[in-house]
Design a protein around this motif. Structure first.
Motif, PDB file in Angstrom:
ATOM      1  N   ARG A  14       0.874  -1.166   0.000  1.00  0.00           N
ATOM      2  CA  ARG A  14       0.000   0.000   0.000  1.00  0.00           C
ATOM      3  C   ARG A  14       0.911   1.216   0.000  1.00  0.00           C
ATOM      4  NH1 ARG A  14      -5.213   1.221   0.665  1.00  0.00           N
ATOM      5  NH2 ARG A  14      -5.757  -0.926   1.187  1.00  0.00           N
TER       6      ARG A  14
ATOM      7  N   PRO B 176       2.024   5.355  -0.675  1.00  0.00           N
ATOM      8  CA  PRO B 176       1.465   6.674  -0.353  1.00  0.00           C
ATOM      9  C   PRO B 176       0.642   7.235  -1.508  1.00  0.00           C
ATOM     10  CG  PRO B 176       3.798   6.556   0.219  1.00  0.00           C
ATOM     11  CD  PRO B 176       3.487   5.331  -0.592  1.00  0.00           C
ATOM     12  N   GLY B 177      -0.108   8.286  -1.211  1.00  0.00           N
ATOM     13  CA  GLY B 177      -0.987   8.905  -2.192  1.00  0.00           C
ATOM     14  C   GLY B 177      -0.226   9.630  -3.290  1.00  0.00           C
TER      15      GLY B 177
ATOM     16  N   THR C 206      -2.564  15.172  -4.728  1.00  0.00           N
ATOM     17  CA  THR C 206      -2.496  15.900  -3.460  1.00  0.00           C
ATOM     18  C   THR C 206      -2.237  17.381  -3.699  1.00  0.00           C
ATOM     19  OG1 THR C 206      -1.671  13.929  -2.315  1.00  0.00           O
ATOM     20  CG2 THR C 206      -1.331  16.035  -1.232  1.00  0.00           C
TER      21      THR C 206
ATOM     22  N   ALA D  60      -8.383  12.708   1.875  1.00  0.00           N
ATOM     23  CA  ALA D  60      -8.239  11.387   2.478  1.00  0.00           C
ATOM     24  C   ALA D  60      -7.039  10.674   1.870  1.00  0.00           C
ATOM     25  CB  ALA D  60      -9.498  10.564   2.252  1.00  0.00           C
ATOM     26  N   LYS D  61      -6.168  10.161   2.723  1.00  0.00           N
ATOM     27  CA  LYS D  61      -4.944   9.447   2.328  1.00  0.00           C
ATOM     28  C   LYS D  61      -4.050  10.287   1.415  1.00  0.00           C
ATOM     29  CE  LYS D  61      -6.667   4.736   2.958  1.00  0.00           C
ATOM     30  NZ  LYS D  61      -7.888   5.127   3.689  1.00  0.00           N
TER      31      LYS D  61
ATOM     32  N   ASP E 122      -2.009  11.771   9.203  1.00  0.00           N
ATOM     33  CA  ASP E 122      -1.557  11.251   7.913  1.00  0.00           C
ATOM     34  C   ASP E 122      -2.708  10.758   7.043  1.00  0.00           C
ATOM     35  OD1 ASP E 122       1.060  11.817   8.438  1.00  0.00           O
ATOM     36  OD2 ASP E 122       1.598   9.774   9.043  1.00  0.00           O
ATOM     37  N   GLU E 123      -3.817  10.372   7.642  1.00  0.00           N
ATOM     38  CA  GLU E 123      -4.936   9.804   6.887  1.00  0.00           C
ATOM     39  C   GLU E 123      -5.909  10.851   6.384  1.00  0.00           C
ATOM     40  OE1 GLU E 123      -5.384   6.442   6.095  1.00  0.00           O
ATOM     41  OE2 GLU E 123      -3.286   6.416   6.772  1.00  0.00           O
ATOM     42  N   ARG E 124      -5.926  12.029   6.998  1.00  0.00           N
ATOM     43  CA  ARG E 124      -6.964  13.007   6.635  1.00  0.00           C
ATOM     44  C   ARG E 124      -6.465  14.417   6.922  1.00  0.00           C
ATOM     45  NH1 ARG E 124     -11.410  15.486   9.214  1.00  0.00           N
ATOM     46  NH2 ARG E 124     -13.279  15.702   7.908  1.00  0.00           N
TER      47      ARG E 124
ATOM     48  N   GLU F  55     -10.606  12.085  -2.402  1.00  0.00           N
ATOM     49  CA  GLU F  55     -10.011  10.768  -2.170  1.00  0.00           C
ATOM     50  C   GLU F  55      -8.745  10.672  -3.018  1.00  0.00           C
ATOM     51  OE1 GLU F  55     -10.961   8.301  -0.140  1.00  0.00           O
ATOM     52  OE2 GLU F  55     -12.735   9.376   0.620  1.00  0.00           O
TER      53      GLU F  55
ATOM     54  N   GLY G 292      -5.481  -0.838  -2.995  1.00  0.00           N
ATOM     55  CA  GLY G 292      -6.220   0.411  -2.953  1.00  0.00           C
ATOM     56  C   GLY G 292      -6.344   1.131  -4.271  1.00  0.00           C
TER      57      GLY G 292
END
Length: 436
Positions: A30, A32-33, A38, A55-56, A82-84, A246, A272
């Motif tokens: 998994r 990172p975004g 971002t 988110a993420k 880190d998640e939001r 997202e 994901g």
């Protein structure tokens, strides 16, 4: 061979020996975004009429610099989780200073935003950032009614002196050096009095998928955008709506891990992954398939399988130029020559990537020829040695891929991967050793 980027480090070098694979990799990751998603979500959120969440999101040097620049101009940023992340728009004003680091997104997305602020906003960054193409954006902002004071030769450092509004209108720009020159104008354009009409005149704009990403995200935030005419983008003035974003996993960052499946005859799954993506998945799928991989999307994620044999290809990588370093490393290990074209613009990235790739792989024994817009690779056995990264995260990724099959490749600095993936060394070593 053309000169490459500035070698002056802004932080201590972190040497690292790329691990060599003794078995086929088998990993489910998994990651990172997306940096691109971002960065755009942060800008659109800061210019919206209400709060937004991400988110993420990606927490890395480029994105924290983006958040820091917007915060310096007045936007409220809560990025401890880190998640939001939470963004609350606020009146934009100076005096403020924006550190762009070595991030093209920050240096090209935030000057148009600074035009909407009241007061002076200054911009500067790492030494090599001053050589990255910015002149067309500076000229375009002047045409649209933004005062930009430049102390150098058309790049950083610079100051934007705003009065809280930008007249906007029509502008002609040569964006052949970077699609970010267009995206930067489009992202702020809904807040301009007359919006904007951007007309590109010149060689083709590279990284077209990133422009489509910008347009899709603008529309998702409520902007009216017409991109139906080639090389023309029309953004109408109007409010942007706060919303939840997202953030998808980063496809460019995933490519070295997928390349490991091809090199070792293994299998790598990126968890994901959405079934409908704004990133260039189909282009990547076609490239990896041509080089001997199998790419599938299931409920488990995006999976790449390899046979252990890499095939050479001929490909125009203009739309997916960020993949060039990792694909070059793959081509070094292929069973036949490869030719990559359409990527002359990456000479203006974190370093002159074509010159750097040619120089560093030649130092390991490669037979590689640099052309004005690409590379020609004729595979032959490589040897270990020092591989300089020039503060460029993609150079580190290329060295890591080659190191899977070539013992003793020593990166002079792996800390540069913190630009977009601070976890890279640990994730990579865990994948190769099977300890992820």
């Amino acid at each position: 061979m053309a000169p490459v980027g500035n070698l002056t480090a802004t932080r201590p070098l972190q040497p690292w020996t790329a691990p060599t694979a003794t078995d086929p990799v088998a990993a489910t990751l998994r990651l990172p975004g997306s940096k691109s998603l971002t960065a755009r979500a942060l800008v659109l959120s800061a210019l919206a009429t209400g709060p937004s969440t991400l988110a993420k999101p990606l927490r890395a040097r480029d994105t924290t610099l983006m958040a820091g620049g917007l915060r310096a101009m007045g936007a409220h940023m809560s990025i401890a989780d880190d998640e939001r992340w939470l963004v609350r728009p606020h009146h934009l004003a100076g005096p403020a200073h924006v550190d762009v680091g070595l991030a093209g997104t920050v240096m090209r997305f935030l000057p148009p935003v600074a035009g909407l602020a009241e007061g002076q906003v200054t911009f500067d960054g790492d030494p090599h950032a001053r050589t990255r193409p910015l002149g067309p954006l500076i000229g375009a902002l002047g045409t649209l009614g933004v005062r930009v004071d430049v102390t150098g030769d058309g790049s950083l450092p610079l100051a934007v002196v705003g009065d809280g509004r930008v007249p906007g209108g029509e502008v002609v720009i040569d964006a052949s050096a970077s699609s970010q020159l267009v995206s930067g104008l489009l992202l702020a354009a809904p807040r301009f009095d007359r919006g904007v009409v951007v007309r590109h005149v010149g060689p083709p704009v590279p990284s077209a998928p990133h422009l489509r990403m910008t347009v899709q995200m603008l529309r998702a935030a409520g902007a009216a955008v017409d991109d139906g005419t080639p090389d023309v983008w029309v953004v109408e003035p109007g409010p942007l709506t706060g919303r939840g974003w997202e953030i998808e996993p980063d496809l460019s960052g995933a490519v070295p891990f997928f390349a490991a499946a091809l090199v070792t005859g293994g299998e790598v799954t990126l968890q994901g992954w959405p079934h409908s993506s704004v990133q260039p998945v189909e282009q990547l799928r076609a490239l990896l398939h041509s080089m001997g991989g199998d790419v599938t999307l299931t409920t488990s994620g995006l999976t790449v399988r390899g046979t252990g044999t890499v095939r050479g290809i001929r490909a125009n990588l203009s739309d997916v130029s960020e993949l060039t370093p990792a694909l070059t490393a793959l081509a070094m290990l292929a069973d036949s020559p490869s030719v990559f074209t359409g990527v002359g613009h990456i000479r203006g990235h974190e370093t002159d990537r074509l010159a750097a790739l040619a120089r560093e792989f030649a130092g390991l024994g490669a037979d590689v020829t640099e052309s004005p817009d690409g590379l020609e690779i004729r595979p032959r056995p490589l040897r270990g040695g020092v591989f300089r990264t020039y503060q460029d995260h993609r150079m580190a990724h290329a060295a890591a891929v080659a190191g899977l099959a070539v013992p003793g490749i020593e990166l002079d600095d792996v800390s540069c991967t913190s630009k977009t993936m601070p976890e890279f060394p640990a994730l990579w070593s865990g994948m190769v050793t099977g300890k992820n």
